[in-house]
Design a protein around this motif. Sequence first.
Motif, mmCIF file in Angstrom:
data_model
loop_
_atom_site.group_PDB
_atom_site.id
_atom_site.type_symbol
_atom_site.label_atom_id
_atom_site.label_comp_id
_atom_site.label_asym_id
_atom_site.label_seq_id
_atom_site.Cartn_x
_atom_site.Cartn_y
_atom_site.Cartn_z
ATOM 1 N N VAL A 74 0.838 -1.199 0.000
ATOM 2 C CA VAL A 74 0.000 0.000 0.000
ATOM 3 C C VAL A 74 0.875 1.252 0.000
ATOM 4 O O VAL A 74 0.596 2.204 -0.731
ATOM 5 N N GLU A 75 1.958 1.251 0.781
ATOM 6 C CA GLU A 75 2.852 2.411 0.824
ATOM 7 C C GLU A 75 3.500 2.668 -0.541
ATOM 8 O O GLU A 75 3.568 3.812 -0.989
ATOM 9 N N ILE A 76 3.977 1.598 -1.179
ATOM 10 C CA ILE A 76 4.628 1.759 -2.486
ATOM 11 C C ILE A 76 3.640 2.290 -3.513
ATOM 12 O O ILE A 76 3.929 3.253 -4.232
ATOM 13 N N VAL A 77 2.456 1.692 -3.574
ATOM 14 C CA VAL A 77 1.473 2.109 -4.586
ATOM 15 C C VAL A 77 0.953 3.514 -4.291
ATOM 16 O O VAL A 77 0.724 4.302 -5.212
ATOM 17 N N GLN A 78 0.801 3.860 -3.011
ATOM 18 C CA GLN A 78 0.367 5.224 -2.661
ATOM 19 C C GLN A 78 1.409 6.236 -3.114
ATOM 20 O O GLN A 78 1.074 7.290 -3.654
ATOM 21 N N ASP A 79 2.691 5.903 -2.919
ATOM 22 C CA ASP A 79 3.770 6.784 -3.379
ATOM 23 C C ASP A 79 3.700 6.951 -4.900
ATOM 24 O O ASP A 79 3.844 8.067 -5.409
ATOM 25 N N LEU A 80 3.471 5.847 -5.611
ATOM 26 C CA LEU A 80 3.349 5.919 -7.074
ATOM 27 C C LEU A 80 2.179 6.824 -7.464
ATOM 28 O O LEU A 80 2.304 7.684 -8.333
#
Length: 186
Positions: A74-80
């Motif tokens: 979730v953190e990675i995709v939110q950053d993207l």
Amino acid sequence: MIIGYARVSTNDQNPELQVDALKKAGAEQIFQEKFTGTLRERPELSQCLRMLRQGDVLIVWKLDRLARSLKDLVEIVQDLQDRGIGFKSLTESIDTTSSGGRLVFHIFGALAEFERDLIRERTIAGLQAARARGRKGGRKPTLSDTDIKKAAAMLLDPSITKKEVAEHFRVSRTTLNAALKRIADT
């Protein structure tokens, strides 16, 4: 630009299945690595994430190839998403470039937050239950109350230094001072 990321966990695994699927999905460049997913730092993933620009799309063969946990994912995709970069997972058919894909991903995020809250609540309840049974958390004191009283008595002799007392009980001077203070405060 469509960028792919493929990862296998061990050297005897082969990323060809992932690479073929990413190429078929239109990946113009593919970052590959052989690293266990439990390691936070993965050089190729870091390079891949740095290279992505607004309007690009990151594709993976499967969600677990990208992240170690749902929280991490979730953190990675939110950053993207914050950077204007799309994300697609081929196996799970998630595509954050569409409104339906973003909805599915937000549901994942809500589930991850719910899971974190449950873990925190269980931890707090467990600590409260342990305290109610008379158990204290934390590390056991290095020096017992008896040892601290002996140390205090030894220090009454002006010829004995704190360093010598600490060495006698095989603790540091800092530990000895903290123990003496703890006893003095009670």
